[in-house]
Enzyme design. Structure first.
Site, PDB file in Angstrom:
ATOM      1  N   GLU A   1       0.958  -1.399   0.067  1.00  0.00           N
ATOM      2  CA  GLU A   1      -0.100   0.513  -0.667  1.00  0.00           C
ATOM      3  C   GLU A   1       1.129   1.195  -0.428  1.00  0.00           C
ATOM      4  O   GLU A   1       0.004   2.251  -0.834  1.00  0.00           O
ATOM      5  CB  GLU A   1      -0.689   0.398   1.268  1.00  0.00           C
ATOM      6  CG  GLU A   1      -1.654  -1.148   1.455  1.00  0.00           C
ATOM      7  CD  GLU A   1      -1.485  -2.110   2.204  1.00  0.00           C
ATOM      8  OE1 GLU A   1      -0.129  -2.935   1.808  1.00  0.00           O
ATOM      9  OE2 GLU A   1      -1.995  -2.851   3.224  1.00  0.00           O
ATOM     10  N   CYS A  21      -1.756  -2.785   7.073  1.00  0.00           N
ATOM     11  CA  CYS A  21      -0.994  -2.874   8.341  1.00  0.00           C
ATOM     12  C   CYS A  21      -1.076  -1.546   8.764  1.00  0.00           C
ATOM     13  O   CYS A  21      -1.724  -0.774   8.270  1.00  0.00           O
ATOM     14  CB  CYS A  21       0.023  -3.559   8.198  1.00  0.00           C
ATOM     15  SG  CYS A  21       1.498  -1.941   7.826  1.00  0.00           S
ATOM     16  N   CYS A  33       0.194   1.531   7.024  1.00  0.00           N
ATOM     17  CA  CYS A  33      -0.172   1.511   5.658  1.00  0.00           C
ATOM     18  C   CYS A  33      -1.473   3.185   6.220  1.00  0.00           C
ATOM     19  O   CYS A  33      -1.688   4.142   5.277  1.00  0.00           O
ATOM     20  CB  CYS A  33      -0.283  -0.019   5.080  1.00  0.00           C
ATOM     21  SG  CYS A  33       1.033   0.024   4.615  1.00  0.00           S
TER      22      CYS A  33
END
Ligand code: THU
Length: 133
Positions: free
Chosen positions: A58, A93, A96
């Site tokens: 990401e 996560c 990100c």
């Protein structure tokens, strides 16, 4: 109407995961970030022998876009798998989410294998530039 677009974005994320450099975890992640002007920036995870230097898919996508002068986004699709089956959802996560939150509002659609969420579903309260004032 968004269904088709989001489906395509999901498939683009699957394609992006093929490029993952995941020699240590074996977990391949792909992201497809749709900009407000209709462009798609892809990203994959890029691992490193010095493990903590790994970058997630990401953030790769966000940094690619921002470095090209694009800062407004309409949606992101994220996929992840250790065996090539991308049917299980791969949640972005925390790092990100924080980076996405720098450029995207809480309403940003986040497309995972099991449906479309909003950025704020994962991170309802965020640290932003407002906190620095
Ligand atoms: N990973 C991502 O690319 N995105 C996430 O949001 C979570 C984790 C990657 C990092 C690492 O290469 C692998 O997945 C296993 O943690």
């Amino acid at each position: 109407m968004n269904g088709n677009l989001y489906g395509e974005l999901f498939q683009t994320a699957v394609k992006a995961a093929e490029k993952a450099y995941a020699d240590y975890s074996g977990f391949r992640v792909g992201a497809a970030l749709l900009s407000a002007d209709g462009r798609v920036f892809t990203g994959c995870n890029i691992e490193n022998s010095s493990y903590s230097l790994t970058i997630c898919a990401e953030r790769t996508a966000v940094f690619k876009a921002v470095s090209e002068g694009v800062r407004e986004f309409a949606a992101i699709a994220v996929v992840g798998s250790s065996g090539g089956d991308f049917s299980k959802p791969c949640c972005p996560c925390g790092a990100c989410l924080q980076v996405l939150g720098e450029f995207c509002g809480g309403d940003l659609p986040v497309i995972l294998a099991d449906g479309t969420y909003k950025l704020s579903d994962f991170m309802p309260i965020t640290f932003t530039k407002e906190n620095l004032k």
